[in-house]
Write a protein that holds these residues in place. Structure first.
Motif, PDB file in Angstrom:
ATOM      1  N   GLY A  49     -54.898   2.651 -72.162  1.00 18.92           N
ATOM      2  CA  GLY A  49     -54.119   1.990 -73.227  1.00 18.92           C
ATOM      3  C   GLY A  49     -54.129   3.027 -74.292  1.00 18.92           C
ATOM      4  N   VAL A  50     -53.462   4.279 -74.218  1.00 26.36           N
ATOM      5  CA  VAL A  50     -53.447   5.159 -75.353  1.00 26.36           C
ATOM      6  C   VAL A  50     -52.237   5.797 -75.353  1.00 26.36           C
ATOM      7  CG1 VAL A  50     -55.829   5.831 -75.364  1.00 26.36           C
ATOM      8  CG2 VAL A  50     -54.302   7.106 -73.742  1.00 26.36           C
ATOM      9  N   ASP A  51     -51.881   6.240 -76.411  1.00 28.33           N
ATOM     10  CA  ASP A  51     -50.449   7.010 -76.638  1.00 28.33           C
ATOM     11  C   ASP A  51     -50.841   8.663 -76.984  1.00 28.33           C
ATOM     12  OD1 ASP A  51     -48.069   8.416 -77.233  1.00 28.33           O
ATOM     13  OD2 ASP A  51     -47.276   6.925 -78.606  1.00 28.33           O
ATOM     14  N   PRO A  52     -50.978   9.405 -76.135  1.00 32.59           N
ATOM     15  CA  PRO A  52     -51.262  10.803 -76.520  1.00 32.59           C
ATOM     16  C   PRO A  52     -50.635  11.683 -77.536  1.00 32.59           C
ATOM     17  CG  PRO A  52     -50.567  10.795 -74.033  1.00 32.59           C
ATOM     18  CD  PRO A  52     -50.664   9.379 -74.635  1.00 32.59           C
ATOM     19  N   ARG A  53     -49.594  11.058 -77.975  1.00 30.00           N
ATOM     20  CA  ARG A  53     -48.812  11.682 -78.822  1.00 30.00           C
ATOM     21  C   ARG A  53     -49.353  11.669 -80.287  1.00 30.00           C
ATOM     22  NH1 ARG A  53     -43.196   8.768 -78.354  1.00 30.00           N
ATOM     23  NH2 ARG A  53     -44.701   7.007 -78.130  1.00 30.00           N
ATOM     24  N   HIS A  54     -50.582  10.736 -80.522  1.00 27.00           N
ATOM     25  CA  HIS A  54     -51.174  10.593 -81.709  1.00 27.00           C
ATOM     26  C   HIS A  54     -52.501  11.566 -81.253  1.00 27.00           C
ATOM     27  CE1 HIS A  54     -48.331   7.797 -83.378  1.00 27.00           C
ATOM     28  NE2 HIS A  54     -48.388   7.138 -82.171  1.00 27.00           N
ATOM     29  N   ALA A  55     -52.909  12.102 -82.534  1.00 26.81           N
ATOM     30  CA  ALA A  55     -54.265  13.045 -82.031  1.00 26.81           C
ATOM     31  C   ALA A  55     -55.462  12.300 -82.083  1.00 26.81           C
ATOM     32  CB  ALA A  55     -54.536  13.976 -83.329  1.00 26.81           C
ATOM     33  N   ASP A  56     -55.375  10.883 -82.658  1.00 26.69           N
ATOM     34  CA  ASP A  56     -56.548  10.020 -82.607  1.00 26.69           C
ATOM     35  C   ASP A  56     -56.704   9.336 -81.106  1.00 26.69           C
ATOM     36  OD1 ASP A  56     -54.688   8.449 -83.127  1.00 26.69           O
ATOM     37  OD2 ASP A  56     -55.545   7.372 -85.060  1.00 26.69           O
ATOM     38  N   GLN A  57     -55.746   9.585 -80.190  1.00 25.80           N
ATOM     39  CA  GLN A  57     -55.470   8.803 -79.079  1.00 25.80           C
ATOM     40  C   GLN A  57     -55.740   9.716 -77.864  1.00 25.80           C
ATOM     41  OE1 GLN A  57     -53.011   5.243 -78.715  1.00 25.80           O
ATOM     42  NE2 GLN A  57     -52.822   5.368 -80.924  1.00 25.80           N
ATOM     43  N   ILE A 193     -65.112   8.226 -63.739  1.00 28.20           N
ATOM     44  CA  ILE A 193     -64.673   7.041 -64.320  1.00 28.20           C
ATOM     45  C   ILE A 193     -65.553   6.730 -65.525  1.00 28.20           C
ATOM     46  CG2 ILE A 193     -64.448   4.441 -64.219  1.00 28.20           C
ATOM     47  CD1 ILE A 193     -63.800   4.969 -61.178  1.00 28.20           C
ATOM     48  N   ASN A 194     -66.921   6.931 -65.599  1.00 25.36           N
ATOM     49  CA  ASN A 194     -67.772   6.701 -66.811  1.00 25.36           C
ATOM     50  C   ASN A 194     -67.348   7.827 -67.972  1.00 25.36           C
ATOM     51  OD1 ASN A 194     -68.909   4.611 -65.610  1.00 25.36           O
ATOM     52  ND2 ASN A 194     -70.812   5.617 -65.066  1.00 25.36           N
ATOM     53  N   ALA A 195     -67.038   9.184 -67.486  1.00 23.31           N
ATOM     54  CA  ALA A 195     -66.786  10.090 -68.520  1.00 23.31           C
ATOM     55  C   ALA A 195     -65.453   9.829 -69.017  1.00 23.31           C
ATOM     56  CB  ALA A 195     -66.663  11.482 -67.455  1.00 23.31           C
ATOM     57  N   VAL A 196     -64.544   9.276 -68.727  1.00 19.07           N
ATOM     58  CA  VAL A 196     -63.306   8.908 -69.318  1.00 19.07           C
ATOM     59  C   VAL A 196     -63.545   7.779 -70.058  1.00 19.07           C
ATOM     60  CG1 VAL A 196     -60.904   7.972 -68.902  1.00 19.07           C
ATOM     61  CG2 VAL A 196     -61.868   9.857 -67.398  1.00 19.07           C
ATOM     62  N   ILE A 197     -64.299   6.750 -69.481  1.00 20.68           N
ATOM     63  CA  ILE A 197     -64.740   5.482 -70.460  1.00 20.68           C
ATOM     64  C   ILE A 197     -65.238   5.852 -71.664  1.00 20.68           C
ATOM     65  CG2 ILE A 197     -65.980   3.436 -70.649  1.00 20.68           C
ATOM     66  CD1 ILE A 197     -65.226   2.883 -67.498  1.00 20.68           C
ATOM     67  N   LYS A 198     -66.327   6.934 -71.273  1.00 21.16           N
ATOM     68  CA  LYS A 198     -67.261   7.380 -72.710  1.00 21.16           C
ATOM     69  C   LYS A 198     -66.194   8.097 -73.653  1.00 21.16           C
ATOM     70  CE  LYS A 198     -71.621   7.122 -70.272  1.00 21.16           C
ATOM     71  NZ  LYS A 198     -72.793   7.835 -69.750  1.00 21.16           N
ATOM     72  N   ALA A 199     -65.291   8.718 -73.262  1.00 15.48           N
ATOM     73  CA  ALA A 199     -64.405   9.431 -74.057  1.00 15.48           C
ATOM     74  C   ALA A 199     -63.198   8.674 -74.711  1.00 15.48           C
ATOM     75  CB  ALA A 199     -63.699  10.672 -73.203  1.00 15.48           C
ATOM     76  N   LYS A 200     -63.438   7.375 -74.840  1.00 16.70           N
ATOM     77  CA  LYS A 200     -62.475   6.443 -75.410  1.00 16.70           C
ATOM     78  C   LYS A 200     -62.105   7.046 -77.005  1.00 16.70           C
ATOM     79  CE  LYS A 200     -61.723   1.549 -77.009  1.00 16.70           C
ATOM     80  NZ  LYS A 200     -62.232   0.257 -76.963  1.00 16.70           N
ATOM     81  N   PRO A 201     -61.008   7.369 -77.488  1.00 16.92           N
ATOM     82  CA  PRO A 201     -60.839   7.841 -78.628  1.00 16.92           C
ATOM     83  C   PRO A 201     -61.013   6.922 -79.711  1.00 16.92           C
ATOM     84  CG  PRO A 201     -58.690   7.512 -77.750  1.00 16.92           C
ATOM     85  CD  PRO A 201     -59.808   7.205 -76.567  1.00 16.92           C
ATOM     86  N   SER A 202     -61.071   7.297 -81.023  1.00 18.67           N
ATOM     87  CA  SER A 202     -61.172   6.125 -81.971  1.00 18.67           C
ATOM     88  C   SER A 202     -60.021   5.530 -82.322  1.00 18.67           C
ATOM     89  CB  SER A 202     -61.648   6.935 -83.085  1.00 18.67           C
ATOM     90  OG  SER A 202     -60.603   7.905 -83.946  1.00 18.67           O
ATOM     91  N   GLY A 203     -58.828   6.063 -82.056  1.00 20.32           N
ATOM     92  CA  GLY A 203     -57.446   5.543 -82.134  1.00 20.32           C
ATOM     93  C   GLY A 203     -56.937   4.397 -81.300  1.00 20.32           C
TER      94      GLY A 203
END
Length: 231
Positions: A49-57, A193-203
């Motif tokens: 659930g992110v929009d990579p067009r935004h740097a904080d996501q 999977i855990n690595a991606v979950i831990k990489a959850k961006p602030s945005g």
């Protein structure tokens, strides 16, 4: 309606397309249904659930899989002098400076990862339009711009996987081969999977991990129960 190939129809035989599997259940099914003449790659795909067009996501990083990927990684290193010798000793496949840059400009890109020492980035920067679109541009956040060339090369060779979210919010990566043992694939998949979950961006707002699936190169894609991942 599109015609389903006999091989794919057989792969899906007895499977419920809507069922949610645990990682271990999915691995068992994918291994049991591998019926091709080559060693298939087992892949994890995650819809975030992110929009990579935004740097904080933006979601991007690397993860070292405990059992490797089963793929032989070819590594290119931009370095000079003692660091070039260190890269060669560590097992780098291609090592160079301006000469390597010229080879790449000519289209010689027989490698899967590019590592560079900081002092070489002025040279590597000229290859941005070539390496960038292929996801090969060295990046200090990914550990591919470093003075510790030996560790970077060894990590890449040992089965380090780089991941990066695509425009639609999807991340995918190979987590082993069908010939691996079930536990090896499971542990690799969980690490990814855990690595991606831990990489959850602030945005990131709302649901971060929306959907997860596992598949083999020529096999079915099985939906993973996200609730079991959180547990």
């Amino acid at each position: 309606m599109a015609k389903v190939a006999k091989r794919m129809a057989k792969a899906w035989d007895g499977l419920d397309r809507e069922k949610l599997y645990t990682v271990s259940e999915a691995v068992a099914e994918l291994k049991a249904r591998s019926a091709v003449k080559f060693d298939e790659t087992i892949e994890v795909s995650m819809n975030l659930g992110v929009d990579p067009r935004h740097a904080d996501q933006m979601v991007r990083g690397v993860v070292s899989l405990p059992h490797g990927t089963g793929k032989t990684m070819r590594v290119a290193v931009f370095a000079r002098g003692p660091k070039a010798e260190e890269a060669t000793a560590a097992g780098a496949d291609v090592v160079g400076a301006e000469d390597l840059m010229e080879d790449i400009q000519k289209g010689n890109m027989d490698f899967d990862r590019v590592i560079a020492t900081p002092d070489m980035m002025a040279v590597v920067g000229r290859l941005g339009k070539v390496l960038g679109p292929k996801g090969l541009m060295p990046n200090p956040k990914l550990g591919t711009v470093t003075m510790d060339v030996k560790a970077a090369v060894e990590a890449a060779k040992a089965g380090q996987v780089e991941y990066r979210v695509e425009k639609a919010g999807i991340i995918h990566g190979g987590v082993g081969k069908a010939s691996f043992g079930e536990e090896q694939i499971i542990e690799n998949a969980v690490s990814f999977i855990n690595a991606v979950i831990k990489a959850k961006p602030s945005g990131a707002k709302g649901t971060y991990v929306k959907r997860v699936a596992m598949s083999s190169s020529m096999g079915p894609g099985l939906k993973i129960d996200v609730a079991t991942l959180e547990a």
